[in-house]
Write a protein that holds these residues in place. Structure first.
Motif, mmCIF file in Angstrom:
data_model
loop_
_atom_site.group_PDB
_atom_site.id
_atom_site.type_symbol
_atom_site.label_atom_id
_atom_site.label_comp_id
_atom_site.label_asym_id
_atom_site.label_seq_id
_atom_site.Cartn_x
_atom_site.Cartn_y
_atom_site.Cartn_z
ATOM 1 N N LEU A 64 -5.274 6.871 -0.110
ATOM 2 C CA LEU A 64 -4.434 5.692 0.060
ATOM 3 C C LEU A 64 -3.678 5.734 1.387
ATOM 4 O O LEU A 64 -3.407 4.686 1.989
ATOM 5 C CB LEU A 64 -3.456 5.585 -1.112
ATOM 6 C CG LEU A 64 -4.093 5.224 -2.462
ATOM 7 C CD1 LEU A 64 -3.104 5.450 -3.596
ATOM 8 C CD2 LEU A 64 -4.573 3.767 -2.451
ATOM 9 N N ILE B 214 0.832 -1.200 0.000
ATOM 10 C CA ILE B 214 0.000 0.000 0.000
ATOM 11 C C ILE B 214 0.870 1.255 0.000
ATOM 12 O O ILE B 214 0.521 2.274 -0.615
ATOM 13 C CB ILE B 214 -0.978 -0.001 1.206
ATOM 14 C CG1 ILE B 214 -1.957 1.165 1.101
ATOM 15 C CG2 ILE B 214 -0.240 0.046 2.525
ATOM 16 C CD1 ILE B 214 -2.904 1.094 -0.061
ATOM 17 N N GLU C 52 -5.844 4.242 3.827
ATOM 18 C CA GLU C 52 -5.819 2.779 3.697
ATOM 19 C C GLU C 52 -4.564 2.197 4.351
ATOM 20 O O GLU C 52 -4.619 1.154 5.014
ATOM 21 C CB GLU C 52 -5.872 2.369 2.226
ATOM 22 C CG GLU C 52 -7.238 2.504 1.582
ATOM 23 C CD GLU C 52 -7.293 1.834 0.216
ATOM 24 O OE1 GLU C 52 -6.421 0.978 -0.077
ATOM 25 O OE2 GLU C 52 -8.201 2.172 -0.568
#
Length: 452
Positions: A252, A233, A255
């Motif tokens: 992101l 990630i 995340e």
């Protein structure tokens, strides 16, 4: 520990002499200021945008405030309140229980707390389009405030002025510092700008994200599988930043934090050794919030506005200040500050640090050993990429061990300094260095301001 220098016996009397702070009936507290002189006000920095500041004059019993520097403190978030968190939880004269702080920076500097960007803390906006959306607006707003401040307080125009910061406040401090330098050169603001100190600062967000995995792995907080997931990630965040997709990078980033929380059993992003169980229910509910920016705001601004601090600021402090609008509460607009900065959030400002160094401005970087959100590995990574011509000589230097006081044998920090760049590695501290290691943070401030 000897808190009162033998050469300053006057302070012993002052420590015993209680002054009323005007915080309401029965709210007398012990105070160790010579006069306890404070001033505060609002500055309208743009139409519908009002910024709050709070100044404490230095209270060293051996020196007049004019012999000591002026330090402005900028909180992170963005949306964290300097007048609240920085003041009462980190470096101000009183803690959140209104007890005198032994490691208050006021003994070595006058302190200027500013709630920025507008909408933070006691600062507020009248319309939703008045929130700052980028660093350029943040810096422009602050220059309006600083011009007003120095024009109205000429006694500080020649005193060395430093900007100290924490977290996202460091990113703002870099941008503000460069614009202030230009304003001083152009003589539109009269002040003795002496330097910036970037504490656990969001200078290069992607470098922080890329180092999360290796740092946690080295601390036995990720296994091989977890490291692989975090690294995957993190590479997506890097790709988004390299493509200039900053909103996507922010999504992101959210995340990436969730991947870490699941793999590292809810590790505390601000101090990896201090798992915050009281907020675990709130943290677990974040995943189900519909908007990632709302989740990020709750996680990274809410911890700066805990209930006890909110009650203090909206209760006795509000009553003391007397100028806060009736229909406005401390911290009420902070989440909107964060959300309006979404696109700016993941943008790096390493180039601004380079410009500060090239201009001869003193730049100090300091970081807590136990911080995850802005870990030291990430800070070192962007520092290695500086284009400053003197960087190779800085890099070749050996660091020096520091001790919090003259009687301690325990290493509290390491420091490396060359010309106008310094780096402090603060041991045993998380993201909020002065809150975790108050004595060492005070010593560092004195060293940066050339008092030690």
């Amino acid at each position: 520990m000897e808190l009162v220098p033998r050469s300053c016996p006057g302070l012993r009397w002052l420590l015993l002499f209680p002054l009323l702070l005007g915080l309401g009936t029965g709210a007398a507290v012990g105070w160790w200021a010579e006069e306890g002189k404070e001033v505060w006000d609002y500055v309208t920095v743009r139409e519908d945008a009002h910024m709050f500041w709070w100044l404490y004059y230095a209270t060293n019993p051996c020196k007049n405030f004019s012999e000591l520097p002026l330090v402005m403190w900028l909180q992170g978030g963005p949306g964290g309140s300097s007048t609240g968190f920085g003041n009462f939880e980190e470096i101000g004269p009183l803690d959140s229980g209104l007890k005198p702080r032994k490691t208050a920076w006021l003994q070595a500097a006058s302190l200027l707390f500013v709630d920025n960007p507008v909408g933070t803390g006691f600062s507020y906006v009248n319309t939703t389009d008045a929130y700052a959306k980028d660093l350029a607006t943040v810096a422009s707003d602050m220059l309006v405030l600083l011009k007003t401040f120095f024009d109205g307080h000429k006694e500080f125009q020649t005193i060395p002025f430093y900007i100290f910061s924490e977290s996202y406040g460091g990113k703002m401090a870099a941008g503000i510092g460069l614009e202030l330098y230009k304003a001083v050169q152009q003589r539109t603001i009269k002040c003795n700008f002496a330097g910036v100190a970037l504490g656990d600062s969001w200078i290069s967000p992607v470098d922080s994200v890329l180092s999360w995995g290796p740092y946690l792995y080295s601390m036995s907080l990720l296994d091989d599988t977890g490291l692989a997931e975090v690294s995957t990630i993190a590479e997506k965040v890097l790709a988004a930043v390299n493509s200039g997709l900053y909103k996507e990078a922010t999504r992101l980033w959210n995340e990436a934090e969730m991947v870490i929380e699941k793999n590292a059993d809810g590790v505390n992003f601000y101090n990896i050794l201090a798992k915050s169980t009281p907020n675990s229910a709130m943290e677990s509910s974040l995943e189900f919030m519909p908007n990632h920016v709302v989740r990020l705001s709750q996680r990274h601004v809410r911890h700066l506005h805990q209930d006890t601090l909110s009650q203090l600021m909206n209760g006795p402090i509000r009553k003391k200040l007397k100028i806060i609008p009736k229909d406005f509460s401390w911290g009420a607009q902070s989440s909107f500050v964060f959300m309006n900065m979404e696109e700016d959030f993941m943008k790096p400002v390493v180039n601004i640090v380079d410009e500060l160094l090239e201009a001869g401005i003193n730049v100090t970087v300091y970081n807590g050993q136990l911080d995850l959100i802005v870990d030291t590995m990430g800070q070192e990574a962007w520092l290695r990429r500086l284009k400053w011509p003197e960087l190779p000589k800085f890099t070749q230097l050996r660091w020096k061990a520091l001790y919090s006081n003259s009687t301690s044998s325990e290493t509290s920090a390491f420091v490396k300094s060359y010309k106008n760049l310094s780096f402090f590695w603060i041991l045993g501290a998380g993201h909020m260095v002065p809150a975790d290691r108050g004595e060492m943070a005070l010593k560092m401030m004195k060293m940066v301001t050339q008092q030690q």
